[in-house]
Enzyme design. Structure first.
Site, PDB file in Angstrom:
ATOM      1  N   HIS A  18      -8.949  -5.529   8.206  1.00  0.00           N
ATOM      2  CA  HIS A  18      -9.631  -6.822   8.137  1.00  0.00           C
ATOM      3  C   HIS A  18     -11.040  -6.680   7.562  1.00  0.00           C
ATOM      4  O   HIS A  18     -11.502  -7.553   6.822  1.00  0.00           O
ATOM      5  CB  HIS A  18      -9.711  -7.450   9.537  1.00  0.00           C
ATOM      6  N   ASP A 110     -13.365 -14.217  10.250  1.00  0.00           N
ATOM      7  CA  ASP A 110     -11.940 -13.916  10.178  1.00  0.00           C
ATOM      8  C   ASP A 110     -11.149 -15.016  10.875  1.00  0.00           C
ATOM      9  O   ASP A 110     -11.458 -15.397  12.003  1.00  0.00           O
ATOM     10  CB  ASP A 110     -11.660 -12.568  10.857  1.00  0.00           C
ATOM     11  N   SER A 279      -2.878   2.523   8.644  1.00  0.00           N
ATOM     12  CA  SER A 279      -3.747   3.108   9.665  1.00  0.00           C
ATOM     13  C   SER A 279      -3.265   2.853  11.083  1.00  0.00           C
ATOM     14  O   SER A 279      -3.821   3.420  12.034  1.00  0.00           O
ATOM     15  CB  SER A 279      -5.177   2.552   9.512  1.00  0.00           C
ATOM     16  N   CYS A 332      -5.988   9.713   2.661  1.00  0.00           N
ATOM     17  CA  CYS A 332      -6.383   9.904   1.271  1.00  0.00           C
ATOM     18  C   CYS A 332      -7.063   8.646   0.745  1.00  0.00           C
ATOM     19  O   CYS A 332      -6.940   7.570   1.341  1.00  0.00           O
ATOM     20  CB  CYS A 332      -5.173  10.266   0.409  1.00  0.00           C
ATOM     21  N   GLN A 334      -6.741   5.821  -1.118  1.00  0.00           N
ATOM     22  CA  GLN A 334      -5.522   5.197  -1.635  1.00  0.00           C
ATOM     23  C   GLN A 334      -5.700   4.568  -3.019  1.00  0.00           C
ATOM     24  O   GLN A 334      -4.813   4.682  -3.875  1.00  0.00           O
ATOM     25  CB  GLN A 334      -5.016   4.144  -0.648  1.00  0.00           C
ATOM     26  N   SER A 354      -2.321  -2.923   1.282  1.00  0.00           N
ATOM     27  CA  SER A 354      -1.580  -1.958   0.461  1.00  0.00           C
ATOM     28  C   SER A 354      -0.749  -2.672  -0.601  1.00  0.00           C
ATOM     29  O   SER A 354      -0.651  -2.211  -1.744  1.00  0.00           O
ATOM     30  CB  SER A 354      -0.667  -1.101   1.345  1.00  0.00           C
ATOM     31  N   GLN A 374       4.483  -7.469   7.582  1.00  0.00           N
ATOM     32  CA  GLN A 374       5.029  -6.566   6.580  1.00  0.00           C
ATOM     33  C   GLN A 374       6.437  -6.959   6.125  1.00  0.00           C
ATOM     34  O   GLN A 374       6.805  -6.768   4.962  1.00  0.00           O
ATOM     35  CB  GLN A 374       5.023  -5.135   7.126  1.00  0.00           C
TER      36      GLN A 374
END
Length: 455
Positions: A18, A110, A279, A332, A334, A354, A374
């Site tokens: 977020h 938010d 995460s 990593c 990303q 992502s 997702q």
């Protein structure tokens, strides 16, 4: 005396997924002459780092009353106290700015913290709700909140549709809706975004017009104050309007940047499967083994992010046995990885950040959704945007190693490889177009700033 810049308070929900998109949006505001104070809770503030070029942005920590407690625990067990503590400390912080002669004129918050609008009204300032999830997901939660989406025996496994959305099955919904008894607090928090959202002065969404055109047009017909402002990823990967904007500014895990990039540099173009599940999501032991063996048995090189807390689930000797074709890291960078020419496919949990990153960088996906939004994102990746394929779960709820191999090869070597790459490349251009000078999101941000300054 020089006139002070208009001062905006920005308050993302204190979790990495977020904070980062809201932080990127804040950089766009700051580049247009606003002074931005990003508010976060004390325990998260130490992980946030601004770049030297972000001189018009400051970070102000406030206490949520649980400074050493896990945020998930706080939300589940003490949400009411969290709201009370944060609301009062927001008012106190604003009072400090007023006393210093630098009063805020608006609060960007938010959307999953709707109580912030009440704080804005108490302070006598404007309030803008920032939605960090896709329009499609927000629309489904809205319909559920309105009672238009009833999950019961009458739906079963049959398909259904909602306004301006594709035909869906139960498994395409945000998982918290059909599994409403498993995570009632989380579901309540997401549905409560819509308790007072129509009273906000603006609704800002981390997406872009052409990506979610149909559902966005429907939402705009209901709520004219909605504005797309994404994709909110660092400017260097899109329009390059913000100099030196390469990083989000928050990483809860230490990325193995040098090791990842050096390894990718040794691989041929489009020869690597990048696998990462975000995460938060955890993978069960049996599923982890199937996933590991699928990567091992495929014909492709792989870079796999396995968080330190998940490493013990890997098959014994897996890292050693796959060292010639694979690299396993705890975390990593990303965006750097996805933009590397060696990466040809993203095996992803389909979190919205992502998903937007892959679309913005033109990388086709193998969708392996876990929970929350997702599953809906995966539906759109495959059936609406035609930018990837989705793994199938067997009757035991497991994605087998054979299925992992099949879907990876479908994207990397199959008959549709070129089509998927072309489609992903098209979305990359459209994402850049939206954020570039005069693009839809760029104009929306400009209009938002103009409306703020006029008030």
């Amino acid at each position: 005396m020089a006139r002070k810049k208009p001062h905006i308070l920005v308050f993302p929900f204190p979790a990495q997924g977020h904070i980062n998109p809201v932080l990127q949006f804040s950089k766009r505001l700051a580049s247009r002459g606003l002074r931005i104070t990003i508010i976060t809770i004390t325990s998260v503030a130490k992980s946030m780092h601004l770049q030297p070029c972000d001189a018009s942005i400051e970070i102000e920590p406030i206490s949520d009353g649980f400074d050493e407690a896990d945020l998930t625990y706080v939300v589940q067990a003490h949400l009411g106290r969290f709201v009370d503590n944060v609301s009062q400390n927001l008012v106190n912080l604003a009072g400090k700015f007023v006393s210093a002669g630098d009063p805020p004129i608006a609060l960007v918050y938010d959307a999953i913290m709707p109580f912030c609008l009440d704080v804005a009204r108490k302070l006598g300032i404007k309030g803008a709700a920032f939605f960090t999830q896709a329009c499609a997901v927000s629309a489904l939660y809205y319909h559920y909140n309105e009672g238009n989406l009833k999950i019961g025996d009458h739906l079963g496994t049959t398909s259904f549709s909602m306004p301006a959305m594709p035909v869906m099955e139960i498994g395409d919904l945000p998982s918290l809706i059909p599994d409403r008894d498993l995570y009632p607090v989380f579901l309540s928090q997401l549905v409560n975004q819509f308790s007072n959202f129509q009273k906000a002065d603006w609704l800002l969404v981390n997406t872009f017009d052409k990506l979610e055109e149909e559902v966005l047009n429907w939402m705009a017909s209901q709520w004219p104050m909605i504005k797309t402002v994404g994709p909110t990823i660092p400017s260097v990967y899109l329009d390059k309007q913000l100099e030196d904007d390469k990083y989000y500014g928050l990483n809860l895990f230490h990325p193995s940047a040098e090791a990842c990039m050096k390894w990718l540099d040794t691989k041929e173009k489009s020869s690597v499967v990048y696998a990462s599940f975000g995460s938060i999501a955890t993978v069960g032991g049996s599923q982890m083994e199937e996933l590991a063996m699928g990567l091992k048995n495929s014909n492709e090189n792989f870079l796999w992010v396995v968080r330190a807390s998940e490493v013990s689930k890997l098959p014994s000797n897996f890292v050693t046995e796959t060292s010639e074709k694979g690299l396993v890291v705890n975390w990593c960078p990303q965006l750097q990885v996805l933009s590397h020419q060696a990466v040809g496919c993203f095996l992803t949990h389909c979190g919205w950040n992502s998903t937007l990153e892959a679309m913005s960088l033109g990388v086709p996906m193998v969708a392996m959704p876990q929970w929350t939004d997702q599953t809906t994102n995966a539906k759109y990746i495959v059936d609406v945007w035609d930018a990837g394929v989705r793994v199938k779960v067997n009757d035991k709820g497991i994605i087998t190693r054979e299925e992992v191999v099949l879907r990876i090869e479908e994207v990397m070597e199959g008959e549709r490889r070129d089509e998927l790459r072309r489609n992903a490349g098209r979305w990359k251009e459209l994402a850049k177009e939206a954020m570039d000078k005069g693009g839809s999101s760029d104009k929306n941000i400009e209009e938002f700033v103009s409306e703020l300054v006029c008030t």
